[in-house]
Design an enzyme around this catalytic site. Structure first.
Site, PDB file in Angstrom:
ATOM      1  N   THR A  12       1.378  -1.200  -0.290  1.00  0.00           N
ATOM      2  CA  THR A  12      -0.176   0.175   0.158  1.00  0.00           C
ATOM      3  C   THR A  12       0.903   1.095  -0.154  1.00  0.00           C
ATOM      4  O   THR A  12       0.574   2.398  -0.397  1.00  0.00           O
ATOM      5  CB  THR A  12      -0.935  -0.070   0.959  1.00  0.00           C
ATOM      6  OG1 THR A  12      -2.419  -1.135   0.721  1.00  0.00           O
ATOM      7  CG2 THR A  12      -1.577   0.900   1.905  1.00  0.00           C
ATOM      8  N   SER A  54       1.005  -8.163  -1.149  1.00  0.00           N
ATOM      9  CA  SER A  54       1.906  -8.618  -0.471  1.00  0.00           C
ATOM     10  C   SER A  54       1.058 -10.926  -0.045  1.00  0.00           C
ATOM     11  O   SER A  54       1.386 -11.303   0.888  1.00  0.00           O
ATOM     12  CB  SER A  54       1.952  -8.498   0.864  1.00  0.00           C
ATOM     13  OG  SER A  54       0.612  -7.725   1.781  1.00  0.00           O
ATOM     14  N   THR A  83       1.431  -4.982   3.985  1.00  0.00           N
ATOM     15  CA  THR A  83       1.090  -5.803   5.586  1.00  0.00           C
ATOM     16  C   THR A  83       0.507  -6.869   6.023  1.00  0.00           C
ATOM     17  O   THR A  83       0.611  -7.221   6.855  1.00  0.00           O
ATOM     18  CB  THR A  83       0.072  -4.446   6.349  1.00  0.00           C
ATOM     19  OG1 THR A  83      -1.004  -4.699   6.012  1.00  0.00           O
ATOM     20  CG2 THR A  83       0.698  -2.994   6.457  1.00  0.00           C
ATOM     21  N   ASP A  84      -0.245  -7.395   4.847  1.00  0.00           N
ATOM     22  CA  ASP A  84      -1.141  -8.543   4.981  1.00  0.00           C
ATOM     23  C   ASP A  84       0.176  -9.988   5.167  1.00  0.00           C
ATOM     24  O   ASP A  84      -0.618 -10.360   5.991  1.00  0.00           O
ATOM     25  CB  ASP A  84      -1.751  -9.240   3.753  1.00  0.00           C
ATOM     26  CG  ASP A  84      -2.751  -7.892   3.657  1.00  0.00           C
ATOM     27  OD1 ASP A  84      -3.700  -6.864   5.257  1.00  0.00           O
ATOM     28  OD2 ASP A  84      -3.315  -7.710   2.526  1.00  0.00           O
TER      29      ASP A  84
END
Length: 282
Positions: A12, A54, A83-84
């Site tokens: 992101t 990710s 982030t995932d």
């Protein structure tokens, strides 16, 4: 002159709004990093092409990250990442780099650059941390530097979305690369059919088992036999708690005795991500 390696995998932080939602924009992240460099620091950049969500990051990409880090032996590293799956990558790099003396700071964001969110602050913190020196792998996020060994994505939307659970020290791994073994995290749930667990384990070379509380499991003889058969067949099974914090304590409850008798390893305070990486690098 200090040289800094930036590995931009995607996420992101480097996206911009598009007609169908956020989409990666080449060069955006690199320009922001370059504009923040203090005098006397030279930036070396490797950006993935195409940039990755990710959700696409796994063993192959972890090996690529490690190859890039090793190819620049004297440089601290910033790795930008979605982030995932940040917790998996944090555990992977932490354990794979034990004993190498390398400094890596992970960085991501819940909102893209230039959108008035958290991206700029996270990037500033990452640069500050990586140029300060030191050893180890951390995540720069929401004003905090978190050990990457035990990351947990605690919230799917909030800017302060990560926690870091203390982990047992990792020894020098038997391997520093991720091979083609078939490993997964499986969750034991009330009523889980033994046949379903057997079918899953039949397709795997080993698994992390998320068990209840401090280390208990249902008293289902058929299910416990599945675990014993898998362990006897050489499949490594490592148990962790379904609780975010606290870990396992074998012997605390009789309801857990059958788990250890079946040959399941005690994952202690391992997060599921950390336990999975321990299996991969064993």
């Amino acid at each position: 002159m200090t040289e800094l390696l930036l590995i931009h995998s995607g996420g992101t932080i480097g996206m911009v709004p598009g007609p169908e939602g956020l989409t990666p924009k080449a060069g955006l992240l690199e320009s922001h990093v370059a504009a923040r460099l203090p005098e006397g620091v030279t930036l070396r950049t490797h950006a993935f092409d195409p940039l990755l969500d990710s959700a696409e990051v796994g063993p192959r990409q972890w090996n690529l990250f490690l190859d890039l880090i090793e190819a620049h032996p004297d440089m601290p590293v910033i790795l930008t990442h979605g982030t995932d799956t940040m917790a998996f990558t944090g555990a992977a790099l932490t354990q794979a780099l034990v004993g190498t003396g390398r400094r890596v700071v992970l960085c991501g964001a819940m909102h893209p650059l230039d959108q008035g969110g958290d991206a700029e602050g996270n990037l500033d913190l990452a640069l500050q941390a990586v140029l300060a020196g030191g050893v180890g792998v951390d995540l720069a996020f929401a004003g905090r530097l978190l050990p990457a060994a035990g990351l947990v994505k605690h919230d799917s939307h909030a800017e302060d979305s990560f926690r870091s659970q203390p982990q047992a020290p990792a020894g020098v791994p038997a391997h520093r690369r991720f091979d083609g073994r078939r490993l997964a995290v499986l969750t034991l749930t009330p009523g889980l059919p033994a046949a379903a667990l057997r079918a899953a384990l039949a397709e795997l070379d080993g698994a992390v088992l998320r068990v209840f509380g401090a280390g208990t499991v249902m008293s289902d003889a058929a299910l416990l036999q599945v675990l014993a058969d898998a362990a006897a067949a050489g499949k490594r099974l490592r148990a962790v708690s379904q609780c975010e914090a606290g870990g396992l304590e074998p012997g605390a409850y009789a309801a857990g005795a059958a788990l250890w008798a079946a040959g399941v390893e005690n994952g202690g305070t391992d997060t599921p991500e950390a336990a999975l990486i321990r299996l991969w690098l064993a």
